[in-house]
Design a protein around this motif. Structure first.
Motif, PDB file in Angstrom:
ATOM      1  N   GLY A   4       2.467  17.090 -12.484  1.00 50.66           N
ATOM      2  CA  GLY A   4       3.374  18.100 -11.956  1.00 50.66           C
ATOM      3  C   GLY A   4       2.828  18.923 -10.808  1.00 50.66           C
ATOM      4  N   THR A   5       1.544  18.797 -10.511  1.00 49.74           N
ATOM      5  CA  THR A   5       0.986  19.560  -9.390  1.00 49.74           C
ATOM      6  C   THR A   5       1.457  18.947  -8.072  1.00 49.74           C
ATOM      7  N   PRO A   6       1.680  19.782  -7.059  1.00 46.21           N
ATOM      8  CA  PRO A   6       2.179  19.254  -5.789  1.00 46.21           C
ATOM      9  C   PRO A   6       1.114  18.466  -5.035  1.00 46.21           C
ATOM     10  N   LEU A   7       1.571  17.513  -4.259  1.00 47.29           N
ATOM     11  CA  LEU A   7       0.675  16.745  -3.401  1.00 47.29           C
ATOM     12  C   LEU A   7       0.082  17.669  -2.342  1.00 47.29           C
ATOM     13  N   ASN A   8      -1.218  17.600  -2.162  1.00 49.24           N
ATOM     14  CA  ASN A   8      -1.900  18.434  -1.177  1.00 49.24           C
ATOM     15  C   ASN A   8      -1.839  17.742   0.188  1.00 49.24           C
ATOM     16  N   PRO A   9      -1.167  18.337   1.178  1.00 47.35           N
ATOM     17  CA  PRO A   9      -1.061  17.671   2.483  1.00 47.35           C
ATOM     18  C   PRO A   9      -2.407  17.396   3.124  1.00 47.35           C
ATOM     19  N   ASN A  10      -3.426  18.210   2.814  1.00 46.54           N
ATOM     20  CA  ASN A  10      -4.747  18.014   3.400  1.00 46.54           C
ATOM     21  C   ASN A  10      -5.674  17.177   2.520  1.00 46.54           C
ATOM     22  N   GLY A  11      -5.221  16.878   1.303  1.00 42.32           N
ATOM     23  CA  GLY A  11      -6.046  16.087   0.403  1.00 42.32           C
ATOM     24  C   GLY A  11      -6.047  14.618   0.786  1.00 42.32           C
ATOM     25  N   GLU A  12      -7.045  13.872   0.286  1.00 40.27           N
ATOM     26  CA  GLU A  12      -7.131  12.444   0.535  1.00 40.27           C
ATOM     27  C   GLU A  12      -6.870  11.683  -0.766  1.00 40.27           C
ATOM     28  N   TYR A  13      -6.076  10.629  -0.665  1.00 35.27           N
ATOM     29  CA  TYR A  13      -5.659   9.867  -1.841  1.00 35.27           C
ATOM     30  C   TYR A  13      -5.822   8.376  -1.560  1.00 35.27           C
ATOM     31  N   THR A  14      -6.161   7.639  -2.604  1.00 35.46           N
ATOM     32  CA  THR A  14      -6.243   6.174  -2.460  1.00 35.46           C
ATOM     33  C   THR A  14      -4.877   5.561  -2.752  1.00 35.46           C
ATOM     34  N   VAL A  15      -4.545   4.554  -1.968  1.00 34.12           N
ATOM     35  CA  VAL A  15      -3.207   3.958  -2.009  1.00 34.12           C
ATOM     36  C   VAL A  15      -3.338   2.436  -2.010  1.00 34.12           C
ATOM     37  N   THR A  16      -2.466   1.759  -2.766  1.00 37.41           N
ATOM     38  CA  THR A  16      -2.369   0.302  -2.720  1.00 37.41           C
ATOM     39  C   THR A  16      -1.033  -0.104  -2.118  1.00 37.41           C
ATOM     40  N   VAL A  17      -1.091  -1.011  -1.153  1.00 39.35           N
ATOM     41  CA  VAL A  17       0.113  -1.652  -0.613  1.00 39.35           C
ATOM     42  C   VAL A  17      -0.219  -3.131  -0.406  1.00 39.35           C
ATOM     43  N   ASN A  18       0.793  -3.943  -0.148  1.00 39.57           N
ATOM     44  CA  ASN A  18       0.486  -5.335   0.178  1.00 39.57           C
ATOM     45  C   ASN A  18       0.143  -5.459   1.661  1.00 39.57           C
ATOM     46  N   SER A  19      -0.377  -6.617   2.046  1.00 35.73           N
ATOM     47  CA  SER A  19      -0.856  -6.801   3.416  1.00 35.73           C
ATOM     48  C   SER A  19       0.263  -6.691   4.447  1.00 35.73           C
ATOM     49  N   PHE A  20       1.492  -7.056   4.069  1.00 27.80           N
ATOM     50  CA  PHE A  20       2.619  -6.914   4.987  1.00 27.80           C
ATOM     51  C   PHE A  20       2.845  -5.450   5.335  1.00 27.80           C
ATOM     52  N   LEU A  21       2.887  -4.590   4.324  1.00 29.41           N
ATOM     53  CA  LEU A  21       3.056  -3.161   4.565  1.00 29.41           C
ATOM     54  C   LEU A  21       1.836  -2.566   5.268  1.00 29.41           C
ATOM     55  N   ALA A  22       0.655  -3.013   4.875  1.00 26.88           N
ATOM     56  CA  ALA A  22      -0.573  -2.447   5.455  1.00 26.88           C
ATOM     57  C   ALA A  22      -0.605  -2.625   6.967  1.00 26.88           C
ATOM     58  N   ASP A  23       0.052  -3.662   7.460  1.00 20.99           N
ATOM     59  CA  ASP A  23       0.092  -3.911   8.899  1.00 20.99           C
ATOM     60  C   ASP A  23       1.305  -3.270   9.574  1.00 20.99           C
ATOM     61  N   GLY A  24       1.985  -2.368   8.842  1.00 19.24           N
ATOM     62  CA  GLY A  24       3.113  -1.652   9.430  1.00 19.24           C
ATOM     63  C   GLY A  24       4.442  -2.347   9.301  1.00 19.24           C
ATOM     64  N   GLY A  25       4.537  -3.358   8.429  1.00 25.15           N
ATOM     65  CA  GLY A  25       5.784  -4.090   8.249  1.00 25.15           C
ATOM     66  C   GLY A  25       6.928  -3.221   7.771  1.00 25.15           C
ATOM     67  N   ASP A  26       8.162  -3.643   8.117  1.00 26.39           N
ATOM     68  CA  ASP A  26       9.392  -2.917   7.763  1.00 26.39           C
ATOM     69  C   ASP A  26       9.429  -1.518   8.362  1.00 26.39           C
ATOM     70  N   GLY A  27       8.648  -1.288   9.410  1.00 28.60           N
ATOM     71  CA  GLY A  27       8.698   0.001  10.090  1.00 28.60           C
ATOM     72  C   GLY A  27       7.837   1.091   9.474  1.00 28.60           C
ATOM     73  N   PHE A  28       7.010   0.752   8.483  1.00 27.41           N
ATOM     74  CA  PHE A  28       6.150   1.757   7.839  1.00 27.41           C
ATOM     75  C   PHE A  28       4.825   1.844   8.609  1.00 27.41           C
ATOM     76  N   THR A  29       4.928   2.335   9.815  1.00 26.87           N
ATOM     77  CA  THR A  29       3.805   2.310  10.757  1.00 26.87           C
ATOM     78  C   THR A  29       2.664   3.233  10.367  1.00 26.87           C
ATOM     79  N   VAL A  30       2.930   4.270   9.592  1.00 27.07           N
ATOM     80  CA  VAL A  30       1.863   5.199   9.231  1.00 27.07           C
ATOM     81  C   VAL A  30       0.772   4.503   8.428  1.00 27.07           C
ATOM     82  N   LEU A  31       1.117   3.412   7.754  1.00 29.72           N
ATOM     83  CA  LEU A  31       0.123   2.700   6.958  1.00 29.72           C
ATOM     84  C   LEU A  31      -0.961   2.053   7.815  1.00 29.72           C
ATOM     85  N   THR A  32      -0.685   1.836   9.080  1.00 28.43           N
ATOM     86  CA  THR A  32      -1.720   1.279   9.961  1.00 28.43           C
ATOM     87  C   THR A  32      -2.836   2.283  10.213  1.00 28.43           C
TER      88      THR A  32
END
Length: 540
Positions: free
Chosen positions: A474-502
């Motif tokens: 229930g705690t809010p996401l910290n905008p300045n905090g760092e978090y580990t994330v899993t995505v597939n390789s298609f998304l990791a390369d910015g696929g479907d317009g999710f460019t921030v993942l690059t």
């Protein structure tokens, strides 16, 4: 049934009547409602039949249901095509792309060679490239077409029919990587076939898939090819376009990219076969007959042309979209035997039981954008990489998990792309940006999530729709905090317009997404289940 009978009150069986729409003849008023007859003339017209499919995706042995009736499978599709082909000796078979890719194991595990072999056996005459032809890169795509060696399958002879592509060009030479068009002669009549692929393919295919090529404007490429065909005396021109379109059953309300293309291209174009969005389309736009017959071999397009042998131009045209219902027709024995041969090759792996589903788990999203199957897959990916969060693109989920025993092959159908998982680090601010990138100018793509919850508001503008983002406690996401994330390789390369993942840092590559799902399900208490849990909540 032969000759001009197709142009009168054709006696269609109850099997296909519900799927039939007759398009407007040339010169008619324009919404696809009336069949009509060509102008009276003292000479005979050449009657040509085009049988087309789109977005087959290698569905050789997959049965689906339409209105409670079984449809699809290559052996049933073959029976329908051969039946129609027997009605008119002047018949050509065509496909409008995505013949392979996102295929079931019977085709995919053998590098989609089985699908090309089936199309060869059926005598297809010409095809074009969809976005999925690029899934494994240009070299592998060209190997399937021209033939060549693959370490997993050995030597392959390739397609027995030509592929055409006017708008996919080499980045350096700017020349098309395949012939832009091909001319087929039917009873002495030259017919030009031009191929194009949607220009946003690079945004929906991994970068490695389209390395070395670029996509130019479809209409520009078509018009250039038309000019060349006209110089060669060709007046009957068909476009195979892997671009989306749809219409009402009566031909009204035609929409989609293909409509814009039809209005832009030379009026010498007579017919355009569409694809990509797996929809029904049978309409006349700007004098061009547009067709699309859903996907997966559940239907096909039957286009009838009358060509004036003096002018070599089309004087009338009509189409029907025919559903491949299993009842009332016998599957083609030659194609069935071929499919069974491929099934036997992959059976040891495909038939392994991974677990038991307590109920059917679907990728159907609720009003907020969450699905039970999306939750399951995202959870599996987060567990595989041991990260704070995981995000899964909905377009990568291709089938439901049915209740009962779940085999490896069924899970392959759910996730057929063999993308590797990628672990990365993002800030809280980047995660907010990622979620806001779901609302894009042309389409909304709701990521399936694990490890967090958030709310979004429909009334907020794009780019600022996300309201609150919370961790599981229930705690809010910290905008300045760092978090580990899993995505597939298609998304990791910015696929479907999710460019921030690059922008993600500390990248680590993990297992293939399918392997992660299989391992996760095997580790669950059986029978397993998954539900919508309120991870995504929509506000007014």
């Amino acid at each position: 049934m032969k000759g001009s009978e197709r142009w009168g009150k054709r006696m269609l069986s109850a099997l296909t009547a519900a799927a039939v729409l007759a398009a407007t003849p040339v010169g008619a008023a324009g919404n696809g409602k009336s069949k009509g007859e060509p102008p009276a003339s003292s000479h005979r017209y050449i009657e040509v039949q085009l049988l087309g499919i789109n977005d087959f995706h290698g569905q050789l042995n997959v049965t689906r249901k339409v209105g409670g009736r079984e449809v699809g499978r290559a052996d049933y599709l073959a029976a329908y095509l051969k039946q129609r082909e027997a009605e008119n000796k002047n018949t050509l078979l065509v496909h409008a792309g995505d013949a392979v890719g996102a295929s079931p194991p019977v085709s995919a595990l053998l590098q989609d060679e089985p699908t090309i072999e089936v199309l060869n056996k059926l005598g297809f005459d010409v095809g074009t490239l969809g976005n999925h032809e690029f899934d494994e890169g240009v070299a592998e795509m060209l190997r399937l077409i021209h033939g060549g060696y693959h370490p997993a399958t050995g030597d392959f002879s390739g397609a027995d029919f030509p592929y055409v592509s006017a708008n996919v060009v080499d980045k350096e030479t700017k020349q098309p990587i395949l012939p832009p068009y091909v001319i087929k002669r039917v009873n002495g009549m030259p017919i030009g076939f031009i191929g194009v692929t949607l220009t946003d393919t690079p945004s929906i295919v991994t970068p490695s898939g389209v390395a070395g090529v670029e996509f130019i404007d479809e209409a520009t490429a078509i018009n250039k090819a038309v000019r060349e065909l006209k110089k060669k005396g060709v007046r009957t021109i068909v476009v195979l376009a892997h671009n989306p379109g749809a219409s009402n059953p009566d031909g009204t309300n035609a929409s989609g990219e293909i409509v814009d293309i039809a209005k832009t291209v030379d009026d010498e174009v007579d017919v355009i076969f569409a694809g990509h969005n797996h929809a029904y389309l049978n309409a006349v736009v700007d004098g061009k007959l547009l067709v699309q017959s859903y996907s997966y071999g559940t239907a096909f397009s039957d286009v009838d042309l009358k060509i004036d042998p003096r002018t070599k131009d089309v004087v009338a045209k009509q189409a029907e979209i025919v559903t491949t219902y299993h009842d009332g027709i016998t599957p083609d024995p030659e194609i069935r035997a071929l499919v069974e041969k491929y099934e036997a090759k992959v059976a040891p792996l495909v038939n392994q039981v991974v677990g038991t589903a307590a109920e059917t788990i679907t990728d159907e999203q609720n009003a907020s954008g969450e699905s039970a199957l999306g939750n399951l897959i995202a959870d599996a990916q987060r567990a595989a990489m041991n990260t704070d969060f995981a995000f899964m693109n909905p377009g990568g989920i291709r089938a439901d998990i049915e209740q009962g025993e779940v085999t490896w092959g069924e899970l392959y159908n759910v996730q057929p792309f063999n993308n590797q998982l990628v672990k990365m680090t993002l800030t809280g601010a980047q995660i907010r940006e990622l979620l806001n990138q779901q609302w894009q100018p042309t389409k909304t793509r709701m990521l399936q999530i694990s490890g967090l919850r958030y709310t979004w508001s429909a009334s907020r503008p794009a780019g600022n729709k996300v309201v609150d983002i919370q961790l599981p406690d229930g705690t809010p996401l910290n905008p300045n905090g760092e978090y580990t994330v899993t995505v597939n390789s298609f998304l990791a390369d910015g696929g479907d317009g999710f460019t921030v993942l690059t922008q993600g840092t500390n990248r680590e590559v993990g297992p293939v997404d399918l392997d992660a799902l299989v391992s996760y399900i095997r580790g669950l208490a059986q029978p397993f289940s998954a539900r919508i849990e309120g991870r995504i909540n929509r506000l007014p």
